[in-house]
Design an enzyme around this catalytic site. Structure first.
Site, mmCIF file in Angstrom:
data_model
loop_
_atom_site.group_PDB
_atom_site.id
_atom_site.type_symbol
_atom_site.label_atom_id
_atom_site.label_comp_id
_atom_site.label_asym_id
_atom_site.label_seq_id
_atom_site.Cartn_x
_atom_site.Cartn_y
_atom_site.Cartn_z
ATOM 1 N N GLU A 1 1.760 -0.793 -5.046
ATOM 2 C CA GLU A 1 0.128 0.734 -5.239
ATOM 3 C C GLU A 1 1.508 1.424 -5.168
ATOM 4 O O GLU A 1 2.450 2.172 -4.489
ATOM 5 C CB GLU A 1 -0.329 0.939 -4.454
ATOM 6 C CG GLU A 1 -1.193 1.951 -4.337
ATOM 7 C CD GLU A 1 -2.334 2.405 -3.289
ATOM 8 O OE1 GLU A 1 -3.434 3.036 -3.863
ATOM 9 O OE2 GLU A 1 -2.025 2.168 -2.221
ATOM 10 N N ASP B 1 1.048 -1.356 -0.216
ATOM 11 C CA ASP B 1 -0.127 0.156 -0.276
ATOM 12 C C ASP B 1 0.904 1.001 0.126
ATOM 13 O O ASP B 1 1.873 1.290 0.898
ATOM 14 C CB ASP B 1 -0.718 -0.403 1.258
ATOM 15 C CG ASP B 1 -1.815 0.910 0.951
ATOM 16 O OD1 ASP B 1 -2.345 0.976 0.683
ATOM 17 O OD2 ASP B 1 -1.745 2.230 2.296
#
Length: 748
Positions: free
Chosen positions: A380, A344
Site C-alpha cells: 500500500e 499496510d
C-alpha cells in the site's frame, strides 16, 4: 519453583521441542527479566531468565508444554523523557508469541500513569486485565500441501475479511461462522472457485486488540489494523478457542484453500503497534525496550514520531525491528504456508530516517531473503507522513495497490471531463508509473473498491458518506469519494436509477477485469454488497459490514456477470499481458506491432484533440490477439482472439462506428453492459452501434495467424518473434520512431 536451564538465545520467542520449551526475549535496556507462568486459575509463578547473550535474555524449562500461558515482567529504568519505559508491574506479551489468549479490558492498570494525574506513576498490576502469550505445538499434518504459485498475470485477487465473509453464510455451521474454519468450509471455497479468484487477500489476521474507547461505545476494532502479535493468528477468529487452537485452525484453512488452488495473501501491519502514543497502554514492546522498537521524537523522547495516524511508528532503522519483521514474514511463509503479503502503509516501512527511501534497509533485506523474496509482495504505497504518497515508487520486486487506477476509473464513469487520456493509461497497465523502474503491468494491483471506502454498490448509490453509526458525528472516513449516486441519495424504487446503478456496477467490473495488471475484487462486490453508505466500517462488527448471502435476482445476475468476466479474462491472454504495449507514450501513438490501436467513436484513428476537452469521454480500444509478443511457459508463441472494447463514459447515448475491415471482417458482441440482448450479435466493419450512456461493449473476432513454437526466450528469439508479428499484423505501422522515442506503453 520451576528449575530452569540456560537454554539458547535463538530462536526468539517460546520454542517447544517435544520435551520442554526454550524462552528468549530481546531487551537492551532491561536489568532483569522475569518469565511468568500463568496457571488455569490465573495464578502466576515467576522465574528469572538466567542468561543474557547480545541483549537476548533466555532460559529453558523442561516439561513446559503447548498450552502453557506465559508473559514477562521487565525490570529496568522508567524515564519517559529519555525514552525508557520499563515497568515490572505490567505483565507483557512476548513479541514472538505464536498464539495469544484473551483481550485487554481497558483497565487503568494497563497504563503506567494515573488517569486522574498523568504525571503520577501507576504501579497497579495488569495481569488480570491483559492478554497472555501461549506456548504452541509446531506440529501439523500438512500432507501434500503445496503452494499454488499463480503467476501475477494469471491472478485475480479477492480481498476478504475472515469474519465478514462467513458470519452470515447459511451453509456454514453456526459455531464456525466468522472463523478460519468457516472460510475453509466447502460452500465458501465453492463460491471462490466458481468466481474464478486465484488468491484471497485476508484483512489483518495477526493478533490485534479491541480499542477500549470503541468497546465503551458498543463498537469494536472490526478491521484489525491494530496489531499486538506479529506471529499469532487472531484468537477471535478461532471456532473453538482452546489454548492455541487458532494456530491449528489457521493452518487447516490454508491447507483447504491450497487444495482448491487458491493462494492466501495476508494484509500485514508492520508499520505500528496497538500500544498507541505516549498515553497508550503498556502491553509488550513499550515495556520491553521502548526506544529500540519505536521511533521517538528526537527533541522529546516522551512522544512518538507518527506517520501512521495511530500514535506510533516502528523504528525501521533498528536491527531488532528489522529482525522481528523478517522473522515474522519467514514464519508465516515457512510454518503457516501463506503465499504473499500486502503491506499496510508501506511507505512507513521505507522511512529509515525521515524521508521515504526505496533503498532503505527493509527493502534490501527483503530483496536478498531467499524465502520472502519468492512470495507475492504488495505495497500500500502511502502513509500519512511528508512525501508519503509513493505510487510507482517501490523497488522492482514489489507490486502496488494502484490508487491512481481507482481514482481515474471512478472519474471516468461519473463522466468527469478530459479523463479518457489517463483512463486508457490505467487500462493499459500504468506504464507511466512502473516502466521507468523496469517493472511490467503486473506491478499494478488494480482496484476500484477496497475495504476502506464505499462498496461497489454504494459507490453508485451515494454522493456522501453516512458514518453516523461510528460515533464520530460523520467526521471520520474520506469525504471525497469520487462517487455518484445516479440521481438519488441511497435506496430508491425508481426503475431508471436502479437500472443505471446496475449498469454502472457492470461498467466498473468490466473495466477492472479487462485492464492490464492484476485485478483485485473487494469481497461481496460481486454480490451487490452494501454498507448503507458507511465508507469506514472499521468499527462495525455487525451486519453493516458482513456479507449478506440472501441474494435476490438482481444480485444473482451480478454474480453471474462477474463470473463471466473472470472467465473471459482467464481464457484470453490479450487481457493479461506480461509486458506493456509497444507503443508511444503520446496520446494516440499506436504500436509498431499493432498490438493496440485507439479509435474515436466515429471509427477514425484517435486524434490528439480527442484526448482532451469536455467531450473526451469515449474511446474504442482494439486489442490485437495476433500481436502478443510473449512466449508462454512452454515456449509457444501466444496467439489470441482480437477484441474491440468500446467505452462510452458520456452522460448521453453515443453512436460508435466500428473500425475498417483490415482489423476484422466480422465482429461478435461478447457483452453489452447497456443492453444484454445484444450479446452474440454480429457486425460488419464500419457498422454503426448506438451505445447507451455510460456503457461498455466488447466485441471479438478469431485470430488470423497460427501459434508457433519458440526455441527459447532470449533477446534473439524475442526480436525474431517481434519481426514476425509486425509482418503478420493486420495493421501497418503508422510511423517509425527512433529507438529512444519508443516507450513501453501506448497510453498517456
Amino acid at each position: 519453583m520451576q528449575h530452569i536451564w540456560p537454554g539458547h538465545p535463538y530462536p526468539l520467542g517460546a520454542t517447544y521441542d517435544g520435551s520442554g520449551t526454550n524462552f528468549a526475549l530481546f531487551s537492551e535496556v532491561a536489568e532483569r527479566v522475569e518469565l511468568c507462568l500463568i496457571d488455569a486459575d490465573g495464578g502466576e509463578s515467576r522465574v528469572d531468565l538466567p542468561e543474557v547473550d547480545a541483549f537476548v535474555w533466555h532460559g529453558y524449562l523442561p516439561a513446559v508444554a503447548p498450552g502453557q500461558h506465559y508473559g514477562y515482567r521487565v525490570h529496568g529504568p522508567y524515564d519517559p523523557a529519555s525514552g525508557r519505559r520499563c515497568d515490572p508491574s505490567k505483565l507483557l506479551l512476548d513479541p514472538y508469541a505464536k498464539a495469544i489468549s484473551g483481550q485487554i479490558d481497558g483497565h487503568e492498570s494497563l497504563y503506567s500513569y494515573r488517569f486522574s494525574d498523568p504525571s503520577r506513576r501507576n504501579s497497579l498490576d495488569s495481569a488480570s486485565h491483559t492478554m497472555t502469550s501461549l506456548v504452541v505445538s509446531p506440529y501439523f499434518d500438512w500432507g501434500h500441501d503445496r503452494p499454488p504459485r499463480h503467476e501475477y498475470h494469471e491472478s485475480v485477487i479477492y480481498e476478504a475479511h475472515v469474519k465478514g465473509l462467513t458470519a452470515q453464510h447459511p451453509s456454514v455451521p453456526e459455531d464456525q461462522r466468522g472463523t478460519y474454519l468457516g472460510l475453509a468450509h466447502p460452500s465458501v471455497i465453492a463460491h471462490l472457485t466458481s468466481l474464478g479468484v486465484t488468491a484471497v487477500e485476508l484483512m489483518p489476521v495477526h493478533q490485534f486488540i479491541n480499542d477500549p474507547a470503541l468497546t465503551a461505545q458498543g463498537l469494536s476494532n472490526y478491521w484489525g489494523y491494530n496489531t499486538i502479535g506479529f506471529f499469532a493468528p487472531h484468537n477471535g477468529y478461532s471456532a473453538f478457542a482452546r489454548s492455541g487452537q487458532q494456530v491449528q485452525e489457521f493452518k487447516a484453512m490454508v491447507k483447504a484453500l491450497h487444495s482448491a488452488n487458491i493462494e492466501v495473501i495476508l494484509d500485514v501491519v508492520y508499520n505500528h503497534t496497538a500500544e498507541g502514543n505516549h498515553k497508550g497502554p503498556t502491553l509488550s514492546f513499550r515495556g520491553i525496550d521502548n526506544a529500540n522498537y519505536y521511533r521517538l521524537v528526537d527533541t522529546d523522547k516522551t512522544h512518538y514520531f507518527d506517520t501512521t495516524g495511530t500514535g506510533n511508528s516502528l523504528l525501521m532503522r533498528s536491527p531488532h525491528v528489522l529482525q522481528l519483521i523478517m522473522d515474522s514474514l519467514r514464519y508465516w511463509v515457512q510454518e503457516m504456508h501463506v503465499d504473499g503479503f500486502r503491506f499496510d502503509l508501506a511507505a512507513t516501512l521505507a522511512r529509515q530516517f525521515h524521508e521515504v527511501d526505496r533503498l532503505s534497509a527493509f527493502f534490501d533485506l527483503v530483496q536478498q531473503d531467499p524465502i520472502v523474496s519468492q512470495v507475492k509482495l504488495i505495497a500500500e504505497p502511502w502513509d500519512l507522513g511528508d512525501g508519503g504518497y509513493q505510487v510507482g515508487g517501490f523497488p522492482p520486486l514489489w507490486t502496488e495497490w494502484n490508487g491512481k487506477y481507482r481514482d481515474t476509473v471512478r472519474d471516468f464513469w461519473r463522466s468527469e471531463p478530459s479523463t479518457v487520456g489517463e483512463f486508457v493509461s490505467r487500462v493499459c497497465g500504468s506504464s507511466d508509473l512502473y516502466a521507468h523502474t523496469g517493472r511490467r503491468p503486473l506491478a499494478s494491483i488494480n482496484f476500484v473498491t477496497a475495504h476502506d471506502g464505499f462498496t461497489l454498490r454504494d459507490l453508485v448509490s451515494y454522493n456522501e458518506k453516512h458514518n453516523a453509526a461510528n460515533g464520530e458525528h460523520n467526521r471520520d472516513g474520506e469525504s471525497f469519494n469520487r462517487s455518484w449516486n445516479c440521481g438519488v441519495e441511497g435506496p430508491t424504487d425508481d426503475p431508471e436509477i436502479t437500472a443505471l446503478r446496475a449498469r454502472q456496477q457492470r461498467n466498473f467490473l468490466a473495466t477492472l477485469l479487462l485492464s492490464q495488471g492484476v485485478p483485485m475484487l473487494s469481497h461481496g462486490d460481486e454480490l451487490g454488497r452494501t454498507q448503507s453508505g458507511n465508507n469506514n466500517v472499521y468499527c462495525q462488527d455487525n451486519p453493516v459490514a458482513w456479507i449478506d448471502w440472501d441474494l435476490d435476482e438482481e444480485r444473482e445476475q451480478l454474480l453471474e456477470y462477474t463470473q463471466m468476466l473472470v472467465s473471459l479474462r482467464a481464457a484470453h491472454p490479450v487481457f493479461r499481458r506480461r509486458r506493456f504495449f509497444a507503443g508511444s507514450a503520446e496520446h494516440g501513438g499506436e504500436s509498431e506491432l499493432g498490438d493496440v490501436v485507439w479509435f474515436q467513436p466515429d471509427g477514425k484513428h484517435m486524434q490528439s484533440s480527442a484526448w482532451s476537452g469536455d467531450q473526451a469521454r469515449m474511446v474504442q480500444m482494439f486489442l490485437n490477439g495476433d500481436a502478443i509478443v510473449e512466449p508462454d511457459a512452454r515456449g509457444q508463441r501466444i496467439v489470441d482472439d482480437s477484441f474491440l472494447v468500446l467505452f462510452n463514459g458520456n452522460y448521453k447515448k453515443v453512436q460508435f462506428t466500428l473500425p475498417p475491415a483490415e482489423l476484422g471482417k466480422e465482429w461478435t458482441v461478447v457483452f453489452d453492459t447497456g443492453n444484454a440482448l445484444n450479446r452474440g450479435k454480429t457486425h460488419k466493419p464500419r457498422a454503426k452501434l448506438m451505445l447507451e450512456h455510460r456503457s461498455v461493449v466488447v466485441l471479438t473476432r478469431p485470430p488470423t495467424t497460427a501459434s508457433t513454437t519458440s526455441s527459447g526466450s532470449g533477446a534473439a528469439e524475442v526480436a525474431a518473434t517481434e519481426a514476425a508479428m509486425v509482418k503478420a499484423s493486420p495493421l501497418k505501422p503508422l510511423r517509425r520512431r527512433t529507438p529512444h522515442a519508443r516507450r513501453a506503453s501506448s497510453s498517456s
